[in-house]
Design an enzyme around this catalytic site. Structure first.
Site, mmCIF file in Angstrom:
data_model
loop_
_atom_site.group_PDB
_atom_site.id
_atom_site.type_symbol
_atom_site.label_atom_id
_atom_site.label_comp_id
_atom_site.label_asym_id
_atom_site.label_seq_id
_atom_site.Cartn_x
_atom_site.Cartn_y
_atom_site.Cartn_z
ATOM 1 N N THR A 110 0.723 -1.206 -0.113
ATOM 2 C CA THR A 110 -0.122 0.171 -0.168
ATOM 3 C C THR A 110 0.856 1.268 -0.040
ATOM 4 O OG1 THR A 110 -0.258 0.128 2.268
ATOM 5 C CG2 THR A 110 -1.794 -1.369 1.134
ATOM 6 N N VAL A 167 2.002 2.190 3.413
ATOM 7 C CA VAL A 167 3.019 1.557 4.033
ATOM 8 C C VAL A 167 4.212 1.068 3.427
ATOM 9 C CG1 VAL A 167 3.353 -0.646 5.604
ATOM 10 C CG2 VAL A 167 1.412 0.619 5.932
ATOM 11 N N CYS A 168 3.893 0.402 2.280
ATOM 12 C CA CYS A 168 4.855 0.018 1.406
ATOM 13 C C CYS A 168 5.593 0.959 0.380
ATOM 14 C CB CYS A 168 4.156 -1.259 0.722
ATOM 15 S SG CYS A 168 3.523 -2.307 1.770
ATOM 16 N N LEU A 169 5.074 1.975 0.201
ATOM 17 C CA LEU A 169 5.488 2.919 -0.857
ATOM 18 C C LEU A 169 6.187 4.275 -0.164
ATOM 19 C CD1 LEU A 169 6.181 4.014 -3.775
ATOM 20 C CD2 LEU A 169 4.059 5.082 -3.646
#
Length: 196
Positions: free
Chosen positions: A112, A115-117
């Site tokens: 997401t 969180v991930c980017l």
């Protein structure tokens, strides 16, 4: 203003996994999927280096989109499979793979966003890279999570962009052989049809 070109840019696709895609609520899943596929095809057409990464593939997050394996088999085979490190940049295998591209302009998308980017974008900027974050090839569990992530990335110096815009920036000329292929990608995956 720096224009990103195929000669100085790399594509980083972070955690576009079948499970994590289900967490996206601020934008339709299929829009994110089609735009991520369009970015992968653009990289293949223009010869951009690509770094793929996933987190805990054997858990609920699942495998990366199968289309990546078809479009970018070498990048898929070389994908960085993180054991659970949230910020992909903190995985030495990922940051080494990015460094090995030799490019200073990074085009990044992830699932997401919140969180991930956001964290690898911030880390890449801190490491001296210029970053374009492709927002319609990313997504979050809520509009609020997406909005605050956008603000945080922009405040750090990231350029927020959309898939059609970054493809146009990289392509520059639709009349070239590569440009005509990019037009096909745009109308297959990103843009609505304009045919009667």
């Amino acid at each position: 203003m720096t224009i990103f070109t195929p000669q100085d840019s790399a594509l980083l696709l972070i955690d576009h996994q079948v499970g994590t895609m289900q967490l996206i609520k601020n934008i339709p899943h299929d829009v994110v999927k089609q735009n991520a596929i369009a970015l992968a095809k653009t990289a293949k057409i223009l010869g951009l280096p690509v770094v793929l990464t996933s987190s805990q593939e054997t858990n609920i997050q699942g495998l990366l989109l199968s289309e990546f394996k078809e479009i970018l088999p070498e990048a898929y085979s070389a994908r960085v499979q993180r054991a659970g490190i949230v910020n992909a940049w903190n995985d030495p295998n990922f940051s080494a793979a990015v460094d090995a591209t030799g490019k200073k302009n990074l085009i990044m998308a992830g699932v997401t966003t919140s969180v991930c980017l956001v964290y690898p974008v911030l880390s890449a900027i801190a490491a001296g890279y210029q970053v374009q974050a492709v927002m319609d090839a990313s997504g979050s569990p809520s509009k609020l999570a997406e909005d605050v992530s956008w603000r945080r990335m922009e405040n750090a110096g990231a350029i927020l962009t959309a898939t059609d815009s970054v493809i146009a920036e990289l392509g520059q000329d639709w009349s070239t052989a590569a440009g005509s292929q990019l037009i096909q990608v745009l109308f297959q995956h990103v843009l609505p049809s304009i045919s009667a």
